[in-house]
Design an enzyme around this catalytic site. Structure first.
Site, PDB file in Angstrom:
ATOM      1  N   GLU A 157       0.814  -1.046  -0.083  1.00 44.36           N
ATOM      2  CA  GLU A 157      -0.267  -0.610  -0.217  1.00 44.36           C
ATOM      3  C   GLU A 157       1.112   1.076   0.423  1.00 44.36           C
ATOM      4  OE1 GLU A 157      -2.694   1.714  -0.956  1.00 44.36           O
ATOM      5  OE2 GLU A 157      -4.198   1.389   0.739  1.00 44.36           O
ATOM      6  N   ASP A 158       0.334   2.280  -0.610  1.00 45.67           N
ATOM      7  CA  ASP A 158       1.408   3.757  -0.381  1.00 45.67           C
ATOM      8  C   ASP A 158       1.268   4.367   1.333  1.00 45.67           C
ATOM      9  OD1 ASP A 158      -1.480   3.862  -0.481  1.00 45.67           O
ATOM     10  OD2 ASP A 158      -1.262   5.233  -2.437  1.00 45.67           O
ATOM     11  N   ASP A 178      -3.744   5.589   6.578  1.00 45.36           N
ATOM     12  CA  ASP A 178      -4.335   7.127   7.275  1.00 45.36           C
ATOM     13  C   ASP A 178      -5.174   6.878   8.297  1.00 45.36           C
ATOM     14  OD1 ASP A 178      -4.676   9.609   7.961  1.00 45.36           O
ATOM     15  OD2 ASP A 178      -5.756  10.339   5.934  1.00 45.36           O
TER      16      ASP A 178
HETATM   17  P1  IMP Z   1      -7.134   5.217   4.876  1.00 40.75           P
HETATM   18  O1  IMP Z   1      -8.150   4.686   4.513  1.00 40.75           O
HETATM   19  O2  IMP Z   1      -7.933   6.941   5.614  1.00 40.75           O
HETATM   20  O3  IMP Z   1      -6.264   4.720   5.520  1.00 40.75           O
HETATM   21  O4  IMP Z   1      -6.755   5.983   3.324  1.00 40.75           O
HETATM   22  C1  IMP Z   1      -5.745   5.796   2.742  1.00 40.75           C
HETATM   23  C2  IMP Z   1      -6.102   5.863   1.218  1.00 40.75           C
HETATM   24  O5  IMP Z   1      -6.266   7.360   1.229  1.00 40.75           O
HETATM   25  C3  IMP Z   1      -4.006   5.395   0.583  1.00 40.75           C
HETATM   26  O6  IMP Z   1      -4.431   4.224   0.023  1.00 40.75           O
HETATM   27  C4  IMP Z   1      -4.397   6.932  -0.522  1.00 40.75           C
HETATM   28  O7  IMP Z   1      -4.619   6.282  -1.609  1.00 40.75           O
HETATM   29  C5  IMP Z   1      -5.190   7.424   0.372  1.00 40.75           C
HETATM   30  N1  IMP Z   1      -4.196   8.527   1.205  1.00 40.75           N
HETATM   31  C6  IMP Z   1      -4.509   9.072   2.307  1.00 40.75           C
HETATM   32  N2  IMP Z   1      -3.699  10.247   2.670  1.00 40.75           N
HETATM   33  C7  IMP Z   1      -3.304  10.608   1.404  1.00 40.75           C
HETATM   34  C8  IMP Z   1      -1.878  10.809   1.181  1.00 40.75           C
HETATM   35  O8  IMP Z   1      -1.764  11.552   1.975  1.00 40.75           O
HETATM   36  N3  IMP Z   1      -1.560  11.710  -0.433  1.00 40.75           N
HETATM   37  C9  IMP Z   1      -2.526  11.157  -1.203  1.00 40.75           C
HETATM   38  N4  IMP Z   1      -3.457  10.041  -0.852  1.00 40.75           N
HETATM   39  C10 IMP Z   1      -3.050   9.843   0.476  1.00 40.75           C
HETATM   40 MG    MG Z   2      -4.115   3.293  -2.107  1.00 38.47          MG
END
Ligand code: IMP
Ligand code: MG
Length: 176
Positions: free
Chosen positions: A99-100, A103
Site C-alpha cells: 500500500e502507498d 491514514d
Molecule cells: P485510509 O482509508 O484513510 O487509510 O486512506 C488510505 C488511502 O487514502 C491511501 O491508500 C491513499 O490512496 C489515500 N491517501 C491517504 N492519505 C493520503 C495522502 O496524504 N496523499 C495521497 N493519498 C492519500
Molecule cells: Mg491507496
C-alpha cells in the site's frame, strides 16, 4: 490545485530507494521457502510496488487490486470500492499487501476483511508511509513493514496523487 513546482521534498528519491532496499531484504529473509503472493493496491502503490518487488530476491507472483476510497477529495470517505479485483486466487498462499499510505486505516480494514474470506495462509501489510497522527486511533491495523512514519502532511508524489495528478513525481512531497 497544486502545481508540480509548488511541491516541497519530504522524502528524497535516494531515501526512498535505500529504505525500499532494506524492506526488500527483510521480506526476502522472512518469506524464504514460502509461497509469496504480492498484491499491490492501485493506484497509489504502483511505483513502490515496482521498486519493492525488484528488491525481493524470491519467486513470487505479482497481482493488483484496484480500490478507491477518496474519490477526488483529500479526506477518507470511509466508503471503499473494489474497482478491479485480483486475477489470481490467494487461497493457501502467503499474501503481502503493498500500500502507498495508511491514514485512517479504513481502507486496510476493509481489505483485510475481504481478503481473509479468501482463506490465504497468511496476510501481511507493507506500506510505504504511515501517519503518526493516527497511531492508536480507530481503524488501527497491524503493519508488518513500514517504510516511513510521517507527520500530518497531505503527501503527494511517488504514486500518491492530488486530485489525480502528480503520481509521476519521483519523490514524496507536500505543498507548503
Ligand atoms: P485510509 O482509508 O484513510 O487509510 O486512506 C488510505 C488511502 O487514502 C491511501 O491508500 C491513499 O490512496 C489515500 N491517501 C491517504 N492519505 C493520503 C495522502 O496524504 N496523499 C495521497 N493519498 C492519500
Ligand atoms: Mg491507496
Amino acid at each position: 490545485m497544486v502545481q508540480r513546482s509548488q511541491l516541497k521534498v519530504l522524502i528524497t528519491e535516494e531515501q526512498i530507494a535505500a529504505r525500499v532496499a532494506e524492506l526488500g531484504r527483510q521480506i526476502t529473509e522472512e518469506y524464504a521457502g514460502r509461497d509469496l503472493a504480492v498484491v499491490g493496491i492501485l493506484k497509489g502503490s504502483f511505483m513502490f510496488m515496482a521498486d519493492l518487488v525488484r528488491k525481493i530476491d524470491l519467486d513470487c507472483t505479482v497481482d493488483f487490486l484496484g480500490l478507491s476510497s477518496y474519490g477526488l477529495k483529500t479526506r477518507s470517505s470511509g466508503v471503499v470500492k473494489i474497482t478491479s479485483d485480483l486475477t489470481m486466487p490467494i487461497e493457501d498462499r502467503d499474501v503481502l499487501i503493498v500500500e502507498d499510505i495508511i491514514d485512517t486505516g479504513l481502507t486496510m480494514q476493509y481489505l483485510l476483511e475481504n481478503l481473509n474470506t479468501r482463506k490465504p495462509r497468511s496476510l501481511a501489510i507493507a506500506t510505504l508511509l504511515y501517519r503518526r497522527a493516527r497511531e492508536g486511533q480507530d481503524g488501527d491495523v497491524p503493519i508488518h513493514y513500514k517504510g516511513f512514519t510521517i507527520d500530518d502532511h497531505y503527501v503527494i508524489g511517488y504514486g500518491l496523487d492530488y486530485a489525480g495528478l502528480h503520481r509521476n513525481v519521483p519523490f514524496v512531497g507536500y505543498r507548503e
